[in-house]
Design an enzyme around this catalytic site. Structure first.
Site, PDB file in Angstrom:
ATOM      1  N   HIS A  49      35.602 -31.134 -33.676  1.00 30.71           N
ATOM      2  CA  HIS A  49      34.245 -30.675 -33.953  1.00 30.71           C
ATOM      3  C   HIS A  49      33.415 -30.654 -32.669  1.00 30.71           C
ATOM      4  O   HIS A  49      33.817 -31.221 -31.653  1.00 30.71           O
ATOM      5  CB  HIS A  49      33.572 -31.569 -35.015  1.00 30.71           C
ATOM      6  CG  HIS A  49      33.349 -32.984 -34.578  1.00 30.71           C
ATOM      7  ND1 HIS A  49      34.167 -34.020 -34.947  1.00 30.71           N
ATOM      8  CD2 HIS A  49      32.395 -33.541 -33.800  1.00 30.71           C
ATOM      9  CE1 HIS A  49      33.742 -35.149 -34.425  1.00 30.71           C
ATOM     10  NE2 HIS A  49      32.658 -34.887 -33.705  1.00 30.71           N
TER      11      HIS A  49
HETATM   12  P1  TYD Z   1      35.161 -38.340 -38.997  1.00 32.42           P
HETATM   13  O1  TYD Z   1      33.983 -37.457 -38.739  1.00 32.42           O
HETATM   14  O2  TYD Z   1      36.253 -37.803 -39.839  1.00 32.42           O
HETATM   15  O3  TYD Z   1      35.771 -38.826 -37.615  1.00 32.42           O
HETATM   16  P2  TYD Z   1      36.434 -37.913 -36.455  1.00 32.42           P
HETATM   17  O4  TYD Z   1      35.464 -36.829 -36.146  1.00 32.42           O
HETATM   18  O5  TYD Z   1      36.615 -38.861 -35.326  1.00 32.42           O
HETATM   19  O6  TYD Z   1      37.742 -37.404 -36.951  1.00 32.42           O
HETATM   20  O7  TYD Z   1      34.609 -39.702 -39.602  1.00 32.42           O
HETATM   21  C1  TYD Z   1      35.392 -40.520 -40.437  1.00 32.42           C
HETATM   22  C2  TYD Z   1      34.531 -41.082 -41.554  1.00 32.42           C
HETATM   23  O8  TYD Z   1      33.533 -41.963 -41.035  1.00 32.42           O
HETATM   24  C3  TYD Z   1      33.796 -40.012 -42.331  1.00 32.42           C
HETATM   25  O9  TYD Z   1      33.870 -40.382 -43.692  1.00 32.42           O
HETATM   26  C4  TYD Z   1      32.360 -40.114 -41.860  1.00 32.42           C
HETATM   27  C5  TYD Z   1      32.242 -41.563 -41.453  1.00 32.42           C
HETATM   28  N1  TYD Z   1      31.288 -41.798 -40.355  1.00 32.42           N
HETATM   29  C6  TYD Z   1      30.123 -42.482 -40.602  1.00 32.42           C
HETATM   30  O10 TYD Z   1      29.824 -42.884 -41.742  1.00 32.42           O
HETATM   31  N2  TYD Z   1      29.274 -42.724 -39.564  1.00 32.42           N
HETATM   32  C7  TYD Z   1      29.546 -42.317 -38.306  1.00 32.42           C
HETATM   33  O11 TYD Z   1      28.744 -42.577 -37.375  1.00 32.42           O
HETATM   34  C8  TYD Z   1      30.767 -41.614 -38.052  1.00 32.42           C
HETATM   35  C9  TYD Z   1      31.120 -41.122 -36.675  1.00 32.42           C
HETATM   36  C10 TYD Z   1      31.617 -41.365 -39.112  1.00 32.42           C
END
Ligand code: TYD
Length: 138
Positions: A49
């Site tokens: 992303h």
């Molecule tokens: P995700 O966006 O899938 O991580 P990446 O981009 O590294 O693959 O995030 C994983 C999970 O954590 C998703 O359910 C959203 C949650 N999350 C939060 O609640 N707060 C945050 O600050 C972040 C980064 C993720």
């Protein structure tokens, strides 16, 4: 593409090392959120992303991992393997994290609270976002 890597100054003495990070001093933004990834399974690739406005500094404080940065024109892979190195990732950069060592802890300092509306998770949408910004700048 310019990769901005910060090398923080460890306060080392006979007891070991300590790194302190202060907003606007060591980190170029107000730190509104901190999160970290650990126990990442072998072969996992995550991220995929960009952001509309969020800025981040990524620090692999234990172990190692690699970050792919993609500005829509150029891609670069940046290894993170030192706890005193921070990679600056601007909003308009597509990022993927991979090659996590089993002991890797990837710490992220973020300029904004979590907001799913700030994410660009579709690569074509990312390219359109970049193109729009470039056209405004021209
Ligand atoms: P995700 O966006 O899938 O991580 P990446 O981009 O590294 O693959 O995030 C994983 C999970 O954590 C998703 O359910 C959203 C949650 N999350 C939060 O609640 N707060 C945050 O600050 C972040 C980064 C993720």
């Amino acid at each position: 593409m310019q990769v901005v890597k910060y090398v923080f100054q460890p306060h080392g003495d006979e007891r070991g090392q300590l790194v302190a990070l202060e907003e606007y001093k060591d980190i170029p933004f107000e730190i509104k959120r901190v999160y970290f990834m650990y126990d990442t399974l072998e072969g996992v690739r995550r991220g995929f992303h960009a952001h509309k406005s969020l800025e981040q500094i990524l620090i692999c404080i234990h172990g190692s991992c690699k970050i792919l940065l993609d500005n829509g024109r150029e891609k670069k892979v940046v290894p993170l393997e030192k706890p005193y190195e921070g990679l600056y990732v601007s909003n308009d950069m597509w990022r993927e994290m991979f090659d996590f060592s089993p002991d890797a802890v990837l710490l992220v300092l973020a300029s904004e609270l979590y907001d799913e509306r700030d994410y660009i998770r579709d690569y074509d949408e990312f390219l359109a976002f970049i193109k729009g910004k470039t056209e405004v700048a021209e």
